[in-house]
Design a protein around this motif. Structure first.
Motif, mmCIF file in Angstrom:
data_model
loop_
_atom_site.group_PDB
_atom_site.id
_atom_site.type_symbol
_atom_site.label_atom_id
_atom_site.label_comp_id
_atom_site.label_asym_id
_atom_site.label_seq_id
_atom_site.Cartn_x
_atom_site.Cartn_y
_atom_site.Cartn_z
ATOM 1 N N ASP A 235 0.832 -1.202 0.000
ATOM 2 C CA ASP A 235 0.000 0.000 0.000
ATOM 3 C C ASP A 235 0.871 1.258 0.000
ATOM 4 N N TYR B 218 0.808 -1.830 -8.964
ATOM 5 C CA TYR B 218 0.209 -2.440 -7.784
ATOM 6 C C TYR B 218 -1.297 -2.264 -7.803
ATOM 7 N N GLN B 219 -1.993 -3.371 -7.843
ATOM 8 C CA GLN B 219 -3.442 -3.353 -7.764
ATOM 9 C C GLN B 219 -3.856 -4.460 -6.801
ATOM 10 N N LYS B 220 -4.316 -4.042 -5.643
ATOM 11 C CA LYS B 220 -4.649 -4.974 -4.564
ATOM 12 C C LYS B 220 -5.615 -6.070 -5.020
ATOM 13 N N GLU B 221 -6.578 -5.703 -5.848
ATOM 14 C CA GLU B 221 -7.586 -6.690 -6.266
ATOM 15 C C GLU B 221 -6.981 -7.777 -7.160
ATOM 16 N N ASN B 222 -5.813 -7.549 -7.731
ATOM 17 C CA ASN B 222 -5.158 -8.552 -8.578
ATOM 18 C C ASN B 222 -4.197 -9.443 -7.805
ATOM 19 N N GLU C 7 -3.253 -12.146 -4.709
ATOM 20 C CA GLU C 7 -3.784 -13.175 -3.827
ATOM 21 C C GLU C 7 -2.635 -13.653 -2.933
ATOM 22 N N ASP D 151 -0.143 -13.136 -8.656
ATOM 23 C CA ASP D 151 -0.797 -12.165 -9.529
ATOM 24 C C ASP D 151 -1.932 -12.917 -10.220
ATOM 25 N N LYS D 152 -3.165 -12.529 -9.948
ATOM 26 C CA LYS D 152 -4.330 -13.233 -10.486
ATOM 27 C C LYS D 152 -4.394 -13.162 -12.011
ATOM 28 N N ASN D 153 -3.853 -12.087 -12.607
ATOM 29 C CA ASN D 153 -3.910 -11.945 -14.064
ATOM 30 C C ASN D 153 -2.955 -12.890 -14.777
#
Length: 178
Positions: A35, A77-81, A83, A100-102
């Motif tokens: 963050d 940095y994208q928190k929603e991506n 895990e 990284d979910k992507n």
């Protein structure tokens, strides 16, 4: 009766303080680090990293500052991506896998206990360990043995020279954009 209540209160406080002395959760500290890094808040970033990491963090900070607005793409940095897996704690060291979910790509981040708190290890040794593992995963073999010498050149004395080089590179990029 007042002495018993006071004693019970003191004992409760000591027990609660003892429970909290574990230094928090490594996953929470790693998320706090991400963050702060995403916000380019290097004062906060340094709070979440080990003392040994200060040099590397300073290099990242200097690079981002010299790049100005172009540094926005440097940290994707994208928190929603993200895990986070389960933290594996081994004494004063923890490893937290972050996927990284992507891309499906996973990286094991290393944290160390420092003064009783978990801190992200962003130092030469930890970064080399992480990079070496990624190289093996991608079939690139082991890390070259002399890579540490290259990283050592980024000492505090060499940081000013690095800044000059980055400034020159930015000037060249600006000229090329015209």
């Amino acid at each position: 009766m007042k002495k018993i209540i006071a004693s019970a209160l003191v004992a409760s406080i000591l027990i609660l303080a003892g429970c909290k002395s574990g230094g928090g959760d490594p996953k929470t500290e790693l998320m706090n680090f991400f963050d702060a890094l995403g916000k380019k808040d290097f004062t906060a970033v340094k709070k979440y990293t080990t003392k040994e990491s200060e040099g590397m963090i300073s290099i990242v900070q200097m690079g981002m500052e010299s790049m100005g607005d172009k540094s926005n793409g440097m940290i994707n940095y994208q928190k929603e991506n993200m895990e986070m897996g389960t933290a594996i704690i081994d004494g004063d060291k923890a490893t937290v896998p972050v996927k990284d979910k992507n891309t499906g790509e996973s990286t094991d981040f290393i944290l160390k206990k420092e003064s009783g708190d978990w801190k992200v290890a962003f130092d030469k040794s930890s970064l080399m360990q992480m990079a070496g593992k990624k190289m093996k995963e991608h079939g690139l073999g082991d890390m070259p043995p002399d890579i540490g010498d290259s990283i050592d050149s980024f000492t505090k004395e060499g940081m000013q020279e690095g800044k000059k080089m980055m400034d020159s590179a930015n000037k060249i990029l600006k000229e090329a954009e015209k």
